[in-house]
Design an enzyme around this catalytic site. Sequence first.
Site, PDB file in Angstrom:
ATOM      1  N   ASP A 480       0.838  -1.204   0.000  1.00  0.00           N
ATOM      2  CA  ASP A 480       0.000   0.000   0.000  1.00  0.00           C
ATOM      3  C   ASP A 480       0.871   1.251   0.000  1.00  0.00           C
ATOM      4  O   ASP A 480       2.086   1.194   0.281  1.00  0.00           O
ATOM      5  CB  ASP A 480      -0.882  -0.051   1.264  1.00  0.00           C
ATOM      6  CG  ASP A 480      -2.161   0.748   1.147  1.00  0.00           C
ATOM      7  OD1 ASP A 480      -2.294   1.531   0.193  1.00  0.00           O
ATOM      8  OD2 ASP A 480      -3.023   0.592   2.038  1.00  0.00           O
ATOM      9  N   ASP A 550     -10.703   2.248  -3.255  1.00  0.00           N
ATOM     10  CA  ASP A 550     -11.226   2.023  -1.906  1.00  0.00           C
ATOM     11  C   ASP A 550     -12.738   2.064  -1.910  1.00  0.00           C
ATOM     12  O   ASP A 550     -13.369   1.774  -0.883  1.00  0.00           O
ATOM     13  CB  ASP A 550     -10.693   3.094  -0.946  1.00  0.00           C
ATOM     14  CG  ASP A 550      -9.398   2.650  -0.291  1.00  0.00           C
ATOM     15  OD1 ASP A 550      -9.030   1.475  -0.444  1.00  0.00           O
ATOM     16  OD2 ASP A 550      -8.752   3.492   0.369  1.00  0.00           O
TER      17      ASP A 550
HETATM   18  C1  DGJ Z   1      -5.791   1.957   1.979  1.00  0.00           C
HETATM   19  C2  DGJ Z   1      -6.157   0.754   1.183  1.00  0.00           C
HETATM   20  O1  DGJ Z   1      -6.664   1.115  -0.058  1.00  0.00           O
HETATM   21  C3  DGJ Z   1      -7.155  -0.091   1.975  1.00  0.00           C
HETATM   22  O2  DGJ Z   1      -7.573  -1.183   1.209  1.00  0.00           O
HETATM   23  C4  DGJ Z   1      -6.514  -0.521   3.250  1.00  0.00           C
HETATM   24  O3  DGJ Z   1      -5.440  -1.378   2.983  1.00  0.00           O
HETATM   25  C5  DGJ Z   1      -6.050   0.688   4.044  1.00  0.00           C
HETATM   26  N1  DGJ Z   1      -5.229   1.555   3.251  1.00  0.00           N
HETATM   27  C6  DGJ Z   1      -5.295   0.276   5.267  1.00  0.00           C
HETATM   28  O4  DGJ Z   1      -4.732   1.320   5.921  1.00  0.00           O
END
Ligand code: DGJ
Length: 742
Positions: A480, A550
């Site tokens: 990430d 997201d």
């Molecule tokens: C952002 C990501 O897009 C989410 O899927 C998740 O992993 C969060 N960060 C966790 O902090």
Amino acid sequence: MAINVNEQTGFFHLQTANNSYIFHILNNGELEQVYYGKKIHDKSAFKRLTTHEYKNSTPSWEMNEDVLQPEALKLEYSGFGKGDFRYTAYQIESNNGSRINEFQFKKATVSKGKKRFSNMPASFSDDDGNDVQTLTVVMLDKLLNLEMQLAFTVFANQDVIVRSTKFINHGNHSVELNRALSMQLDLPDDDYDFIHFSGSWARERHLYRSHLRPGIQSINSLRIASGHQHNPFFMLARPKADEDQGEAFGFNLIYSGNFLDSVEVDQYNTSRILVGINPDEFGWRLNPDESFQTPEAVLTYSDQGMNLLSQNLSEFYSKHLVNPRFANKTRPILVNNWEGTYFNFDDQKLLNIARAAKSLGIELFVLDDGWFGHRNDDHSSLGDWFVNQPKFPGGFKNMIQKIHQMGLKFGLWFEPEMISKDSKLFVQHPDWMIKTPGRKSTPSRFQFVLDMTKNEVIDYLFKTISKIVQENGIDYIKWDMNRNITEAYSNNLPADRQLELAHRYILGVYDLYNRLTTKFPDLLFESCASGGGRFDLGMMYYAPQAWTSDDTDAIERLKIQYGTSYGYSLSMMGAHVSAVPNDQTGRVTPLSTRGNVAFYGNLGYELDITKFSEKEKQEVADQIKFYKKYRQLFQFGKFYRIKGPFEGDGNIVSWAVVNQDKSLAIAARYKLLNQPNWGYERIYFKGLDPNKKYHVNDSSEIFYGDELMNAGYFIPQMIHKNENVELLADYSSRLFIIKEAK
Ligand code: DGJ
């Protein structure tokens, strides 16, 4: 032969299966772009296309046999300051402060295949296939003894040409690269629509289409990531071009940092396209004997609309960009605990989710953020890549072993590039954080960024991540990256080389990816950046799939996945079923529709699956069984856009995947808001064989492919209430399984 070089006339003609790309050497040694579009016959020269007429009120390089007025030429790769007043592909400053170059043709070589780059993601042809050839045109600025190599690789079968530029300093003095884009393309007219994919966090890659106008229209990033806001992929299409007909050009960049995609329409209606590293916030010192390689730009052209353009790109990615170990390998169905638990979990809770997952047929358990340091919310611990013990009273390794014993693979979340001030790493190495001396640092999600230009940072991350992977037998990593860079300054670079930071940072990210993927060749990576904030070809080279957004709401996902499909493949898109009301939109959609949207990508579940009712359990188990049966098709089939969320009122969205020999297709039709007493509705399928006979779902009637594609397939609205109540409500969806009749 894919590349024709005529040494007598100085013409270069690159041919793919269906495209031609032509340029030639001008009298003064520079290169002029001649043609890019539908394939034409080769000739020794294209004289009429390269006739120049005198234009008033603009400088001339030559007035003898030929009129060479730079502003009125379609130049192949030009520099500013000598009469081409448009924005140009390069600008180089020599040690006397001059920014003028005279690059002249020196030689050209054609070689078979395409080699990878050592420090950056790039296209490749590992098998040196006959359909791949590379033309390297060497240009020389004699005064500086500076070489410029223009590389063009022709991927004939996919109608793709990949371009990049390399500067090599053979001189005695250093020079400064102020601009070094990957490609320039001057098209002879401006009757195109500029189609790009823009948005924001949770709203990535929505389609925007507008006709070109005089002046510059561009999209870019200065975030040191490609960003949620604009994707590097864009198209130029004739105004009447659509999915199935008409001319369209596609451009992408194999790069994950600051980029610029611009189209400049000039006074003579020429359209100049520039693609590459954003020249703002960029600079590079090139010392004697050093070279600088730009990232690669990907170009494609289709005269049969945008569906074909996207399909050609998809095939190109799977054969020549994505890690061959994964490119055609089906991807596991996963459960991710993020939306299910956020930070609130312990090993028992995770094991319960894993057990439930196994019983439903899920194959990979992914533990997201919060398993390390003392991280129980997003304020701390980034950089401390060791286990958050209190959350695993039974032991972290023990839990992973149990999950493995259940027959599930185990995946783990990292955010390698980040540092929290509340971390052991920050106490030990405060100087590893990117910050400008004497200035405040701007936090984002309470976190800061590591200086990825430093070898010791990459070494630390490589060592700590490798240890966790090795000790626990990790099968998958979600990498990430949740913030963009501010106060960009590196104490690793001298004052006069700070503009190198943005590019060096991304090279550091690639270095870490390279080391990890080399050491753990079977480890599957999924890239992520607060969802789809770094959804680009640079990432896809190392991580064959990415978390698309997201936003897991099925209705928002229609737009996001539809937009993403223009420049990327379905097997690159992570697509998850999540809980309702949805965490991002509060919307309640049927479980069937959430599944029917997530099938078109890499299917996952991201909710607390232990809370399912018996009915939901059965439905999810059925979804998983169904997806497994058709997974190859969903992940690697040819994708057809039938009706888009950006057309008309956007109420109906429809798409399909079709297998190689057109014996099997699965189309989906989503209806956002239901309407009472509506007219007759049909779906017009695509990509079938007109002469083949098919069944649709379980109907016994036989349909020829031409009937299904041209006359359409009637969709009844009058459903009996007991039959399928979801079809009478908002956010309904249907799948059509189209099988060849035996
Ligand atoms: C952002 C990501 O897009 C989410 O899927 C998740 O992993 C969060 N960060 C966790 O902090």
